[in-house]
Structures are given as structure tokens and as C-alpha cells.
Scaffold this active site. Structure first.
Site, PDB file in Angstrom:
ATOM      1  N   ASN A 198      37.565  46.322  34.732  1.00 51.00           N
ATOM      2  CA  ASN A 198      36.113  46.314  34.865  1.00 51.00           C
ATOM      3  C   ASN A 198      35.426  46.593  33.532  1.00 51.00           C
ATOM      4  O   ASN A 198      34.346  46.077  33.271  1.00 51.00           O
ATOM      5  CB  ASN A 198      35.688  47.360  35.896  1.00 51.00           C
ATOM      6  CG  ASN A 198      34.194  47.387  36.137  1.00 51.00           C
ATOM      7  OD1 ASN A 198      33.645  46.455  36.684  1.00 51.00           O
ATOM      8  ND2 ASN A 198      33.543  48.455  35.711  1.00 51.00           N
ATOM      9  N   ILE A 236      42.195  45.443  40.268  1.00 49.17           N
ATOM     10  CA  ILE A 236      41.203  45.768  39.239  1.00 49.17           C
ATOM     11  C   ILE A 236      41.096  47.277  39.094  1.00 49.17           C
ATOM     12  O   ILE A 236      40.952  48.010  40.079  1.00 49.17           O
ATOM     13  CB  ILE A 236      39.831  45.167  39.592  1.00 49.17           C
ATOM     14  CG1 ILE A 236      39.967  43.648  39.801  1.00 49.17           C
ATOM     15  CG2 ILE A 236      38.819  45.479  38.496  1.00 49.17           C
ATOM     16  CD1 ILE A 236      38.741  42.976  40.374  1.00 49.17           C
ATOM     17  N   CYS A 237      41.185  47.724  37.839  1.00 53.37           N
ATOM     18  CA  CYS A 237      40.908  49.122  37.507  1.00 53.37           C
ATOM     19  C   CYS A 237      39.999  49.103  36.283  1.00 53.37           C
ATOM     20  O   CYS A 237      39.334  48.103  36.027  1.00 53.37           O
ATOM     21  CB  CYS A 237      42.202  49.913  37.279  1.00 53.37           C
ATOM     22  SG  CYS A 237      43.211  49.439  35.866  1.00 53.37           S
ATOM     23  N   GLY A 238      39.960  50.175  35.516  1.00 55.78           N
ATOM     24  CA  GLY A 238      39.106  50.208  34.332  1.00 55.78           C
ATOM     25  C   GLY A 238      39.570  49.257  33.245  1.00 55.78           C
ATOM     26  O   GLY A 238      38.777  48.537  32.649  1.00 55.78           O
TER      27      GLY A 238
END
Length: 157
Positions: free
Chosen positions: A109, A65-67
Site C-alpha cells: 500500500n 497486500i501489506c505496507g
């Protein structure tokens, strides 16, 4: 099933939510990403940590998970045998292990809400390559996967 999870700083809130969900569901899960809100791990490091864990053979599937889900996907796919796909829908998360034999789900996210993320994770983890496909379709998908692995062998030095 042993699952590895990681995030960098922008994905940290969603990672915490998904990690708790996985534990509640009884998964054997290891976090190799950012550990505290104050830490500032960047997406290349989080993706590298997870990809190496998948390559080790100790984990069957991973969640990154990243932006946006894009950066970690790009980095994870630089590792032989790691097949990461950025997903924004339950439909895609369900299909990537079946059709593409993907072993890493990536999410953003800033794109996916917590409840949708958990539904995506559930579909991703509960499906496997060619599950539910006819024998002819399974043979076709296996041929496609073999082609992908041949391309991978030719291009990863």
C-alpha cells in the site's frame, strides 16, 4: 477464475480499491483478510489465511497486500504450493505467472498506487505458466519449475 484476496491493517486501503476493481471486472473473489478499517489484523495472519485458501485448491490465484508487500510474501511462501512474489511493477506482475508459475501477487500500500495496482492485478490474472513461450522455452521453464518443486519437497516437512 476464483481469486482470493487479503490484507492486514497497513494494506487495507489498497485492498479495498483492488477488491472493488476485481468485482467490477466480474471475478469471483473472496476476501480472507482484514474486513474493517478498525480491525488490526497483522500480516502473518492475513498471509496465513490466504495461503491456506490457495492450498485448499478452491482458488487459482491470490492477491496479498501489506505496507510493503514483503512481509506477506515471506509468510505466504512458508506454505507448500504457494508461490508469492512481491511486485512493484506491471512488468514483474505480468512475468511472475509465466516464468515462475507464481500463484500469489503481493503488493505494498505504501509502494504501489491504486491505478498501478489494478494494472498489475490485471496482468497477473490474465497470464499463466509459459503462456506465449516457444516449445523449447516452455520445456526449459517446466524443468526449472520441477527443480523448484523438488527443492520444496526436500525442505518442507
Amino acid at each position: 477464475m476464483k481469486v482470493v484476496i487479503a490484507s492486514e491493517f497497513a494494506g487495507f486501503p489498497l485492498k479495498c480499491f483492488v477488491l472493488n476493481y476485481l468485482k467490477e471486472q466480474g471475478f469471483d473473489v473472496t476476501d480472507v483478510g482484514q474486513q474493517t478499517e478498525e480491525e488490526q489484523m497483522l500480516y502473518p495472519q492475513a498471509a496465513k489465511n490466504l495461503a491456506q485458501a490457495i492450498q485448499s485448491g478452491d482458488y487459482e490465484k491470490g492477491i496479498l497486500i501489506c505496507g510493503s508487500g514483503a512481509g506477506v510474501s515471506i509468510v505466504a511462501n512458508k506454505f507448500k504450493g504457494v508461490y508469492a512474489v512481491a511486485c512493484e511493477s506491471i512488468f514483474t506482475a505480468q512475468g511472475i505467472p509465466v516464468i515462475n508459475d507464481a500463484n500469489v501477487l503481493t503488493m505494498g500500500n505504501n509502494v504501489v498506487g491504486p491505478k498501478n495496482a489494478c494494472a498489475m492485478v490485471e496482468k497477473f490474472l490474465s497470464n499463466s505458466f509459459a503462456l506465449g513461450e516457444t516449445p523449447a522455452r516452455k520445456e526449459f521453464l517446466t524443468g526449472m519449475l520441477n527443480d523448484v518443486k523438488k527443492i520444496e519437497d526436500e525442505n518442507f516437512k
